[in-house]
Write a protein that holds these residues in place. Structure first.
Motif, short mmCIF file in Angstrom:
data_model
loop_
_atom_site.label_atom_id
_atom_site.label_comp_id
_atom_site.label_asym_id
_atom_site.label_seq_id
_atom_site.Cartn_x
_atom_site.Cartn_y
_atom_site.Cartn_z
N ALA A 1 45.77 47.41 71.38
CA ALA A 1 46.62 46.86 72.45
C ALA A 1 46.94 45.39 72.18
CB ALA A 1 45.93 47.01 73.80
N GLY B 1 49.31 45.25 69.25
CA GLY B 1 50.61 45.75 69.71
C GLY B 1 51.33 44.73 70.57
N TYR B 2 50.57 44.08 71.46
CA TYR B 2 51.17 43.09 72.34
C TYR B 2 51.68 41.88 71.56
CZ TYR B 2 51.93 40.45 76.62
OH TYR B 2 52.52 39.75 77.63
N THR C 1 54.78 42.81 69.78
CA THR C 1 55.92 42.88 70.71
C THR C 1 56.45 41.46 70.97
OG1 THR C 1 54.89 44.80 71.74
CG2 THR C 1 56.66 43.77 72.97
N ILE C 2 55.53 40.53 71.18
CA ILE C 2 55.95 39.14 71.43
C ILE C 2 56.67 38.59 70.20
CG2 ILE C 2 55.11 36.78 71.78
CD1 ILE C 2 52.93 37.92 73.58
N GLY D 1 59.99 40.12 69.76
CA GLY D 1 60.85 39.65 70.85
C GLY D 1 61.38 38.25 70.57
N LEU D 2 60.50 37.39 70.04
CA LEU D 2 60.93 36.02 69.75
C LEU D 2 61.94 35.98 68.59
CD1 LEU D 2 57.52 34.13 70.15
CD2 LEU D 2 59.49 34.02 71.67
N LEU E 1 65.18 37.03 70.00
CA LEU E 1 65.79 35.95 70.78
C LEU E 1 66.46 34.91 69.89
CD1 LEU E 1 63.22 35.23 73.61
CD2 LEU E 1 65.65 35.58 73.91
N ARG F 1 60.97 31.29 77.05
CA ARG F 1 59.97 32.17 76.41
C ARG F 1 58.99 31.38 75.53
NH1 ARG F 1 59.29 37.08 78.32
NH2 ARG F 1 60.98 38.56 78.12
N ASP G 1 53.60 33.85 75.20
CA ASP G 1 54.57 33.73 74.10
C ASP G 1 54.44 32.39 73.37
OD1 ASP G 1 55.42 35.79 75.89
OD2 ASP G 1 57.33 35.83 74.86
N PHE H 1 50.19 55.51 75.35
CA PHE H 1 49.86 54.16 74.85
C PHE H 1 51.04 53.61 74.04
CE2 PHE H 1 47.68 51.53 71.56
CZ PHE H 1 47.22 50.53 72.40
N PHE I 1 54.28 50.69 74.97
CA PHE I 1 54.75 49.54 74.19
C PHE I 1 56.26 49.59 73.98
CE2 PHE I 1 50.31 48.78 73.07
CZ PHE I 1 50.28 47.41 73.28
N ARG J 1 61.47 43.65 77.86
CA ARG J 1 61.70 42.29 77.35
C ARG J 1 63.14 42.13 76.86
NH1 ARG J 1 57.03 38.99 75.72
NH2 ARG J 1 58.46 38.08 74.22
N ASP K 1 65.81 39.41 78.09
CA ASP K 1 66.26 38.39 77.13
C ASP K 1 67.76 38.40 76.86
OD1 ASP K 1 63.69 37.61 76.93
OD2 ASP K 1 63.26 38.62 75.03
#
Lengths: 194, 324
Positions: free
Chosen positions: A18, A21-22, A25-26, A29-30, A33, A153, A159, B24, B28, B35, B39
């Protein structure tokens, strides 16, 4: 292996998955962006180039009216050249604002020249440039929204930790120059009544 | 010796563990979509740039004569999706399994007040609607009692359906079906996120029909210019391979444009449609509501999924404690 050991192992496994994965994802995402900002700028650049292609035509039409203020036309062309030689987004934005200001002045002054205003080429160019200006305003707003989302962000937790690790820096917005915000000074030639 | 009940529970635990892992990862994916929505700024249709992931908000505009009746509720709408589910019975419980989807194939227009509109083909989109969908249940022995509108839609789309058969199931056993209808109505404000085209490349060619293939082959055989053009080995005659290639090339030119795709109006600046696995969301909810629903859903799956998987695996370990 006991059930408790298995449960602990499961928690550790899913917990670490997790977290990874998180963070991914961040990170993704950045990156998205940052790329969104580049894309938003590229979409502005397309419009700016189209506008700058129209500018010499507008200047040429205005020049055919001998008494038309040469200073404004020169200012517009110089700003256009500055745009093409600009190498950063901030410089391009600055030059673009100058061009916008000059165009506004040309259109405002054209009010004093009924023959120029009635010229078909001028009318077409005015309509085309006005449409491009409108698109530009919308895309500038879109660009600024993209920059704003990105800036928020990279300063917000969690982030900010990933952004710091990636070495991301704040981006500057495409702001309107003070000159562009100022009203255009028009000297109206009123007809004389005797 | 384990009891039957323990054995059944072990099967459920195994399924739960698998489902937990799936949730799970799905969690994600939803977090990523959430997000992305947050964004991406909203574009104005008239002046926005087209491309991948464009977000717009606007009201559905449609002439009254272009409305279609929804298959279950019968309400006039601009778009409907029909989810066909079958009741699957297991030893101790039952659940609804989606077996087919039907979408109205006409596009609808969305106007955001910018002076232009967007044409939206919502087929294949993730449709998020507030409230429960309209529902109709029927037994496979009683399919003829369905509402006329539903029966008509199922008949017209019979060749597209993979699992559902209008003829019903076998005579010795009956099935339970459920139809879930989701519609968009004229004047409704929508939130749309997806791939936008400029409308230039919207016209698609239909698959080459056999009739046109034969006509094209005849043309290639009789027209000296075509014969010369497709005679690759320059032996003066069209070999079977050369003839087939000629028929395909000429046949494609004879094909009418795909009638399903409406010709965009000059006012139409963007065309939204499902492309590959890219995100395509159409919702009558506000952006904040879509974000909130995805936030809840992703959190539940990211935390709930592992909990379910661990519980399932723990039970299996306990169940197999004496086996090894």
């Amino acid at each position: 292996m006991s059930v408790t050991t298995l449960a602990v192992l499961g928690v550790l496994l899913f917990g670490s998955a997790a977290v990874i994965g998180y963070l991914l994802t961040i990170y993704n995402g950045l990156i998205a962006l940052k790329e969104n900002i580049k894309k938003a700028w590229a979409n502005i650049d397309v419009i700016l180039k189209q506008r700058h292609d129209e500018l010499p035509k507008l200047v040429s039409v205005c020049e055919s009216y001998a008494e038309f203020e040469k200073g404004i036309l020169e200012r517009a062309m110089k700003a256009r050249e500055r745009y093409f030689s600009a190498d950063t987004v901030a410089k391009k934005a600055e030059a673009s604002a100058e061009v916008s200001g000059a165009i506004k002045s040309i259109f405002a002054l054209a009010e004093n020249y009924p023959q120029l205003k009635a010229n078909e080429n001028f009318m077409q160019l005015q309509a085309r440039i006005s449409h491009l200006e409108e698109s530009l305003a919308d895309r500038r707003e879109f660009y600024n929204d993209s920059v704003n989302n990105y800036n928020i962000r990279i300063q917000q937790l969690p982030d900010a930790i990933v952004a710091n690790f990636m070495g991301l820096k704040l981006e500057t917005m495409f702001s309107v120059a003070a000159e562009d915000r100022r009203d255009v000074d028009i000297k109206i030639r009123l007809p004389r009544f005797e | 010796m384990t009891s039957n009940r323990e054995g059944d529970l072990a099967v459920w635990a195994l399924m739960g563990a698998g489902m937990g892992v799936y949730w799970f990862f799905k969690g994600f994916r939803e977090l990523k979509v959430k997000r992305t929505i947050q964004d991406i700024p909203t574009s104005r249709i008239a002046t926005g740039a087209v491309g991948s992931l464009v977000e717009i908000k606007g009201a559905i505009v449609c002439e009254p004569d272009q409305l279609v009746p929804a298959p279950v509720s019968g309400f006039p709408c601009v778009f409907y999706s029909l989810e066909i589910q079958k009741l699957v019975r297991t030893k101790n419980s039952s659940y609804w399994k989606t077996i087919d989807w039907i979408y109205s194939d006409k596009g609808f227009r969305v106007d955001d007040g910018s002076g232009a509109d967007a044409l939206v083909y919502a087929e294949g989109a993730e449709i998020k609607r507030q409230g429960d969908p309209a529902e109709y249940r029927v037994n496979s022995r009683d399919l003829s009692s369905m509402p006329q509108g539903l029966l008509l839609v199922l008949t017209l789309n019979a060749n597209k359906l993979r699992s559902f058969k209008l003829s019903g199931s076998s005579w010795w056993r009956s099935e339970e079906y459920r139809f879930l209808e989701r519609c968009f109505y004229r004047g409704e404000t929508l939130y749309i996120l997806g791939n936008a085209d400029s409308g230039i490349k919207v016209e698609k060619r239909r698959k080459l029909s056999f009739k046109n293939f034969l006509a094209a082959r005849k043309m290639a055989e009789t027209d000296p210019a075509l014969r010369k053009k497709f005679d690759a080995n320059r032996d003066g005659v069209l070999d079977p391979e050369e003839l087939e290639r000629a028929a395909k090339t000429v046949g494609e030119q004879l094909q009418p444009r795909d009638g399903r795709v409406e010709k965009p109006l000059p006012k139409t600046k963007m065309i939204f449609r499902k492309q590959d696995a890219r995100t395509f969301i159409v919702s009558n909810m506000k952006e904040e509501q879509v974000v909130a629903s995805l936030g809840w859903s992703s959190s539940l799956k990211i935390f709930g999924g592992p909990a379910l998987a661990i519980a399932g695996m723990a039970y299996i370990a306990w169940f197999l404690r004496g086996a090894f």
